[in-house]
Motif scaffolding. Structure first.
Motif, PDB file in Angstrom:
ATOM      1  N   THR A   1       2.358  -8.346  -8.389  1.00  0.00           N
ATOM      2  CA  THR A   1       1.267  -8.762  -7.508  1.00  0.00           C
ATOM      3  C   THR A   1      -0.244  -8.008  -8.085  1.00  0.00           C
ATOM      4  O   THR A   1      -0.357  -7.000  -9.287  1.00  0.00           O
ATOM      5  CB  THR A   1       1.219  -7.198  -6.988  1.00  0.00           C
ATOM      6  OG1 THR A   1       2.611  -6.771  -6.595  1.00  0.00           O
ATOM      7  CG2 THR A   1       0.631  -6.657  -5.615  1.00  0.00           C
TER       8      THR A   1
ATOM      9  N   GLU B   1       7.226  -5.889 -10.867  1.00  0.00           N
ATOM     10  CA  GLU B   1       6.610  -4.958  -9.429  1.00  0.00           C
ATOM     11  C   GLU B   1       5.833  -3.989 -10.185  1.00  0.00           C
ATOM     12  O   GLU B   1       6.902  -3.685 -10.680  1.00  0.00           O
ATOM     13  CB  GLU B   1       7.572  -4.920  -8.770  1.00  0.00           C
ATOM     14  CG  GLU B   1       7.467  -6.275  -7.535  1.00  0.00           C
ATOM     15  CD  GLU B   1       6.336  -6.442  -6.655  1.00  0.00           C
ATOM     16  OE1 GLU B   1       5.120  -5.428  -6.822  1.00  0.00           O
ATOM     17  OE2 GLU B   1       6.288  -7.528  -6.555  1.00  0.00           O
TER      18      GLU B   1
ATOM     19  N   THR C   1       0.790  -3.559  -1.844  1.00  0.00           N
ATOM     20  CA  THR C   1      -0.217  -3.376  -2.308  1.00  0.00           C
ATOM     21  C   THR C   1      -0.904  -1.486  -1.654  1.00  0.00           C
ATOM     22  O   THR C   1      -0.979  -1.140  -1.682  1.00  0.00           O
ATOM     23  CB  THR C   1      -1.769  -3.639  -2.728  1.00  0.00           C
ATOM     24  OG1 THR C   1      -1.756  -4.370  -1.422  1.00  0.00           O
ATOM     25  CG2 THR C   1      -1.122  -4.193  -4.101  1.00  0.00           C
TER      26      THR C   1
END
Length: 348
Positions: free
Chosen positions: A198, A230, A76
């Motif tokens: 994530t 992702e 991130t």
């Protein structure tokens, strides 16, 4: 009209972050890129020489804002500020701050055992007296560390009930509800959900709004119709292509947690010969610029980035003028932008 950082970035063909690093004398870009930025800045009438910029920052501390992104993972950490959403948001900040005579410095810090020490070093180095905290990937205790070191902080993209702070956040829950309502209105009953591997606060709120709105209508997402990838277009396209090849039957509608995932899904579907929206409808979230130029144009939940920036800058200005300012939590409404990736069907 006075040139902005965004103008320099566009003319030089670099990111707005690179421009911020160069103009504020920070490491992280090559000497060649720095030279190009200063030549471009001078040619369009934006900046002074580098050492003069640095002296001005130190001389005018009250006019310097630190845009700080705190990230709990390397993945991130790379999302900000390179992705289109954050690039567009930074552009909005640049315009709003420049109009008020402010300049800003951009930093990303990993939230680890050294976070507070690195934060203190960054605050000293930037010499800013206010922080705009991009807290997308931060926990409540992480934000408290920032507030302890810089009380003049406005938190963007996270809002915890027990946090006494100035917070500005988009209504992620509402966005999920709007996407679900559109699916229901269009007659879809077999519904899929594309989530990011994530996890962040925003994604969790979008998911909750979407699933609860479906539940209220007597619908749900089947366990095997939750897809994960992702939140990057190229990576997600490959992951989703593998998933699609293993499926004989797909939902007629997908809600993706952001536009990168939605665009990746559309590409993966097209690669398998599956038409959007002819066979599968898709809605994304964020309304990045690419959403309007992809084929077909993506229906998505619009985040009013200029309004987010406007409220942030307004609140920053307020707390700088008054040490006794009341803490305010703003929830910015979102809306559905209907384009070409959703069609009405008759339930199977």
């Amino acid at each position: 009209m006075k040139a902005t950082m965004a103008d320099v970035a566009k003319a030089a063909g670099v990111s707005i972050t690179a421009v911020s690093f160069a103009l504020n004398g920070r490491k992280g870009i090559s000497a060649e890129t720095k030279r190009k930025i200063f030549e471009t800045a001078r040619s369009i009438g934006y900046a002074r020489k580098e050492n003069e910029v640095t002296r001005q920052v130190r001389r005018n501390r009250s006019k310097t804002i630190l845009l700080l992104n705190g990230s709990r993972s390397p993945i991130t950490r790379n999302i900000f500020p390179s992705t289109p959403y954050f690039s567009e948001l930074l552009n909005a900040f640049d315009m709003k701050l420049s109009a008020m005579g402010y300049r800003f410095s951009v930093e990303t810090l990993l939230v680890d055992d050294y976070f507070e020490a690195n934060l203190q070093r960054t605050l000293r180095g930037t010499n800013a007296n206010a922080v705009l905290l991009i807290a997308t990937d931060m926990l409540e205790e992480d934000i408290r560390v920032v507030l302890r070191n810089e009380p003049n902080t406005v938190v963007l993209d996270a809002c915890f009930d027990g946090l006494e702070a100035n917070c500005i956040v988009m209504d992620n829950y509402l966005g999920g509800v709007l996407a679900a309502r559109k699916a229901i209105q269009a007659g879809h009953r077999e519904i899929g959900y594309l989530q990011s591997e994530t996890r962040i606060y925003n994604f969790d709120q979008r998911k909750r709004g979407f699933l609860e709105a479906l539940q209220q209508a007597g619908l749900s997402v089947a366990p095997h119709d939750f897809f994960s990838a992702e939140p990057s277009i190229n990576t997600a396209t490959g992951q989703l292509s593998v998933l699609l090849r293993s499926r004989e039957h797909l939902p007629t509608f997908f809600f993706a947690e952001n536009d990168y995932l939605a665009i990746a899904l559309i590409r993966a579907l097209h690669a398998q010969g599956i038409q959007v929206p002819g066979e599968v409808s898709v809605i994304g979230f964020d309304n990045i610029e690419a959403a309007s130029i992809t084929t077909p144009q993506l229906s998505t939940i619009n985040v009013p980035k200029e309004k987010l920036a406007e409220f942030c800058v307004r609140q920053l200005s307020h707390i700088l003028r008054s040490s006794n300012s009341v803490k305010i939590k703003h929830l910015i409404a979102v809306d559905l932008v209907e384009r070409e990736t959703v069609r009405a069907i008759r339930p199977r």
